[in-house]
Design a protein around this motif. Structure first.
Motif, PDB file in Angstrom:
ATOM      1  N   GLU A  91       1.043  -0.989  -0.036  1.00 56.14           N
ATOM      2  CA  GLU A  91      -0.053   0.019   0.504  1.00 56.14           C
ATOM      3  C   GLU A  91       0.741   1.603  -0.173  1.00 56.14           C
ATOM      4  N   ASN A 159     -13.386   2.431  -1.124  1.00 51.19           N
ATOM      5  CA  ASN A 159     -13.604   2.051   0.365  1.00 51.19           C
ATOM      6  C   ASN A 159     -13.414   3.857   0.087  1.00 51.19           C
ATOM      7  N   ASN A 162     -10.297   3.693   4.264  1.00 48.84           N
ATOM      8  CA  ASN A 162     -10.309   2.302   4.344  1.00 48.84           C
ATOM      9  C   ASN A 162      -8.722   1.787   4.356  1.00 48.84           C
ATOM     10  N   PRO A 163      -7.928   1.231   5.358  1.00 51.15           N
ATOM     11  CA  PRO A 163      -7.032   0.061   4.918  1.00 51.15           C
ATOM     12  C   PRO A 163      -7.496  -1.035   3.761  1.00 51.15           C
ATOM     13  N   PRO A 164      -6.124  -1.735   2.907  1.00 50.68           N
ATOM     14  CA  PRO A 164      -5.240  -0.722   3.097  1.00 50.68           C
ATOM     15  C   PRO A 164      -5.152   0.146   1.982  1.00 50.68           C
ATOM     16  N   LYS A 165      -4.394   1.017   1.615  1.00 48.31           N
ATOM     17  CA  LYS A 165      -4.693   2.063   0.618  1.00 48.31           C
ATOM     18  C   LYS A 165      -3.770   1.852  -0.597  1.00 48.31           C
ATOM     19  N   ARG A 166      -4.416   1.614  -1.691  1.00 43.25           N
ATOM     20  CA  ARG A 166      -4.081   0.595  -2.618  1.00 43.25           C
ATOM     21  C   ARG A 166      -4.015   1.842  -3.952  1.00 43.25           C
ATOM     22  N   SER A 167      -4.203   2.894  -3.765  1.00 43.64           N
ATOM     23  CA  SER A 167      -4.049   3.613  -4.823  1.00 43.64           C
ATOM     24  C   SER A 167      -3.625   5.208  -4.632  1.00 43.64           C
ATOM     25  N   GLU A 182      -5.849   6.457  -0.993  1.00 36.73           N
ATOM     26  CA  GLU A 182      -7.172   5.653  -0.676  1.00 36.73           C
ATOM     27  C   GLU A 182      -6.467   4.243  -0.947  1.00 36.73           C
ATOM     28  N   ASN A 183      -8.100   3.607  -0.286  1.00 39.84           N
ATOM     29  CA  ASN A 183      -8.570   2.292  -1.307  1.00 39.84           C
ATOM     30  C   ASN A 183      -9.517   3.019  -2.360  1.00 39.84           C
ATOM     31  N   SER A 184      -8.886   2.777  -3.090  1.00 34.59           N
ATOM     32  CA  SER A 184      -9.474   2.971  -4.205  1.00 34.59           C
ATOM     33  C   SER A 184      -8.785   2.448  -5.771  1.00 34.59           C
ATOM     34  N   TYR A 185      -9.804   1.338  -6.647  1.00 34.39           N
ATOM     35  CA  TYR A 185      -9.639   0.651  -7.504  1.00 34.39           C
ATOM     36  C   TYR A 185     -10.810   0.937  -8.635  1.00 34.39           C
TER      37      TYR A 185
END
Length: 796
Positions: A91, A159, A162-167, A182-185
């Motif tokens: 992340e 999301n 909220n974790p994990p922060k994938r973006s 953030e956690n958005s994809y």
């Protein structure tokens, strides 16, 4: 079945893969900014795709992003640079910024292509993804520019923080550059020559679920050598050590009662990452019997189950306690975005099924208690609705609160005497609009007891009499105080619409031939008994033959009274206009199963009976027939659908059983022995399965019409010697022979007096073809010089 640990089976090969041309990844329900933000002057994003989520490897030559709206505006954001790479990081944030450009490979630089609801990126340089690390995709706008359209954006998982922060995303506008982590994809489609492990498939859902066991059935796949699997509590992570089986049928044991489980399985493949097939299921709660008490205090109890609903929620909570530590809290979700709308109109349960929260109990009354009840303490807040179901059939009414009416704790008592000797599922259900602060729109339940009641009322101490417009309740004791309520069977009683009175008590000004539900409970000092429920119909007006009723409208009229009890009902069906006698509930205990006897259908399953009741005054008749046009249908076996006719409470003729594709026919019953008297007629059905009603498959009888016809023969002396009619009954040709050619005219009528055929010939022999007529009774009028004579004939 052979089951051992995964690390003990190194003999299997890891080659169960398949080549596919495209793979979809990510949710397409939510809205997200990635991969770009068209409403910013300039944007750039990186998104991490976990290898365990992608589950593939191979050559990627195209990706596609789904747009949220068909009219999305990307005119000012149509020049992109796209780069791909791999990374070991999980992340962004905590010192991790954009991944270095040196770790990425440019695969596209130019103008994007647009498809129907998607953006298409055809790579100029294919990217080989090995599946050993996480994949990262970077998208950057080349030419700055923004759109003011609010319809700009992409489908994907959103999301927020909220974790994990994938973006990670940078946004540039007139005020400068900002960075979002953030956690958005985005929902992404990968195209190319892609290899992935074969995923197991299931032949059926989870079967044979008990408190501690369940059965899994895999779809047979000759390419799969073995399955690696685990069953574990839903919401927890899959164990690192899996079990292995070579069987397509797997019997799970040693499960905990009232637990929601996830079953995950993969084929014998580990490169690329294994693909798991999943099924969730819940084991049954422990059975409870009299006496039993649940206070929701102390250690978690497994004698009830709280299903997880989409928008409904039930949980053990200190908020809902009544003189104890914990209680059950029922409420709906506090999340509104993208959810179905809630409505107060119509059937609040059917129209808002997504908002229902539940608590389920398995009740065992095979120990045959005398006066069993299920009771609980209930408190309701703003706009709360709660009810009790037994085997999915509502008992009693909905307990509800209005916009400004909160209730304090009260005792709700459910009468279980009809279920003595049985096992069944009892469910408490709650439905309300979105949760709001201060626990509004919620219900609190505490201190559940399964016991024998101390303040009791029996059906035998209450007697009921009725007229065409009144129902009177009488009791053995005229000094005892009762709570009394009633409502039309087509409606539901509200939980505060009763009065207190001694008996006798009369409900007046009721509708003729109409069904009602009556509730009564005894008041014992500071306690109340359970509510006893009676199903009572007012009497119909008296029929004087000749009489006919055709059920072509949504009513039985004032001469036919619908009668039904706890599990039966009477409905009008418009497809083929008729009144249908059937039942309401598909999981109710039916005595006899598929081999129900006639005696069981009418006696042990009497709560399933529904009927049409009539009073007939035939004092002015000498002969009388009743014709019932009907069809007896069935869903299951022939022993699950029964129909009969009662006269003065005694069965006339046999009990008729249903057929899958039954057609309408006429049942003709001779009532000559009742001519000159007053009597009652009841058409009864007892059936097991509820279905579609409108010409669908279920257990029921459809009654299209009922006809009472009287025939008083005007016989001229010696005229019977002049002719003979044969055969009677007949299905085709009716023969009439005369001796002296005295007949001048022959007329054929139906029972409603309509002229169907006329013959004006003076012959010795006549042949009348009635093969095209419906089965039933008709009248032949023979006219001669001395007068006329009417004869009844029957078409088979």
């Amino acid at each position: 079945m052979k089951t051992i640990l995964l690390f003990l089976l190194p003999l299997f090969s890891f080659s169960q893969t398949e080549i596919v041309s495209n793979i979809d990844f990510g949710s397409s329900i939510d809205f997200t900014n990635q991969p770009i933000s068209p409403q910013s002057d300039f944007s750039k994003s990186q998104v991490i795709y976990y290898k365990s989520d992608l589950n593939f490897k191979g050559l990627i030559n195209q990706i596609r992003y789904l747009t949220s709206f068909s009219s999305i505006s990307l005119e000012n954001s149509s020049q992109w640079i796209v780069k791909l790479g791999t990374t070991s990081i999980e992340e962004f944030g905590n010192g991790v910024g954009f991944i270095n450009q040196s770790e990425l490979t440019e695969v596209f630089n130019g103008s994007i292509a647009r498809g129907s609801g998607e953006v298409i990126i055809n790579f100029t340089t294919p990217f080989n993804y090995t599946g050993t690390e996480n994949l990262v995709i970077q998208v950057e706008e080349i030419a700055p520019g923004s759109t003011s359209s609010a319809l700009s954006g992409f489908k994907g998982g959103e999301n927020f923080n909220n974790p994990p922060k994938r973006s990670i995303m940078s946004l540039t506008d007139s005020s400068g550059t900002s960075v979002l982590i953030e956690n958005s994809y985005p929902a992404t489609r990968f195209f190319g020559s892609l290899e992935r492990c074969i995923s197991p498939t299931f032949q059926t859902g989870v079967q044979n679920i008990t408190q501690s066991t369940a059965t899994i059935n895999f779809q047979n796949n000759p390419l799969i050598n073995a399955y690696h699997y685990s069953v574990y509590p839903d919401g927890t992570t899959i164990p690192s050590t899996l079990k292995t089986t070579t069987s397509n049928t797997l019997n799970l044991t040693n499960l905990l009662p009232a637990e929601k489980y996830r079953f995950s399985a993969t084929s014998d493949c580990d490169s690329p990452a294994p693909r798991y097939a999943n099924q969730t299921f819940s084991t049954k709660p422990l059975e409870i019997s009299v006496p039993h008490i649940i206070t929701f205090d102390g250690q978690y109890s497994r004698d009830y189950f709280l299903p997880t609903g989409y928008l409904g929620n039930s949980s053990v909570s200190a908020v809902a306690a009544d003189n104890s530590t914990n209680g059950l809290l029922f409420r709906s979700s506090d999340f509104k975005l993208g959810t179905p709308s809630y409505t107060e109109a119509g059937n609040i349960w059917d129209n808002n099924s997504d908002y229902i929260a539940q608590a389920e109990f398995l009740v065992d009354l095979t120990n045959n208690p005398v006066n069993p009840i299920f009771s609980f303490r209930l408190k309701q807040k703003l706009k709360s609705n709660l009810r009790v179901l037994i085997d999915n059939l509502q008992v009693g009414w909905t307990y509800r609160t209005t916009t400004s009416d909160d209730t304090e704790f009260q005792t709700v008592i459910v009468d279980l005497k009809k279920y003595i000797g049985k096992k069944f599922t009892l469910t408490i259900e709650h439905v309300s609009d979105f949760y709001s602060p201060n626990n509004q729109r919620s219900a609190w339940v505490d201190t559940i007891e399964l016991k024998e009641e101390s303040c009791s009322i029996t059906d035998q101490e209450i007697s009921i009499s009725k007229t065409t417009n009144s129902i009177t309740l009488s009791g053995l004791d005229s000094t005892t105080l009762y709570d009394i309520a009633f409502v039309s069977q087509a409606l539901e009683l509200t939980d505060d619409s009763w009065i207190s009175s001694t008996l006798p008590y009369t409900f007046q000004n009721l509708s003729v031939a109409s069904p009602y539900k009556i509730y009564i409970r005894k008041k014992c000092s500071s306690k109340n008994s359970k509510w006893n429920e009676f199903f009572v119909s007012t009497l119909p007006n008296i029929i004087s033959p000749p009489y006919s009723v055709f059920f072509t409208t949504n009513t039985t009229g004032q001469f036919v009274s619908p009668q039904f009890s706890l599990f039966g009902t009477v409905n009008y069906t418009s497809g083929n206009p008729a009144v249908s006698l059937h039942q309401r509930g598909t999981e109710i205990t039916w005595i006899g199963g598929n081999n129900t006897t006639e005696s069981q259908a009418w006696n042990e399953n009497k709560d399933f009976i529904s009927s049409l009741f009539m009073k007939v005054d035939a004092q002015n008749t000498t002969t009388l027939n009743m014709t019932v046009r009907h069809r007896v249908r069935r869903f299951g076996t022939v022993n699950n659908s029964w129909f009969r006719v009662l006269v003065n409470g005694t069965q006339i003729g046999p009990s008729y059983q249903g057929a899958v594709n039954a057609q309408y026919q006429n049942l003709i019953i001779n009532l000559d022995s009742y001519a000159g008297t007053q009597f009652t007629v009841e058409l009864q059905h007892s059936g097991r399965f509820e279905g579609y009603l409108f010409n669908g498959a279920d257990d029921r009888v459809d009654i299209a019409s009922v006809v009472f016809d009287k025939v008083t023969l005007g016989v001229v002396e010696n005229s019977l010697k002049n002719f003979k009619i044969f055969p009677n009954p007949t299905d085709e040709i009716l023969f009439i022979e005369t001796i002296d050619k005295q007949i001048q005219k022959i007329e054929l009528f139906d029972l409603q007096g309509r002229l169907l055929k006329t013959i004006n010939e003076n012959k010795e022999k006549y042949q009348i073809d009635i093969s095209n007529f419906l089965s039933g009774t008709y009248l032949i009028k023979l006219s001669e010089e001395k007068g006329s004579q009417t004869v009844k004939i029957v078409k088979k």
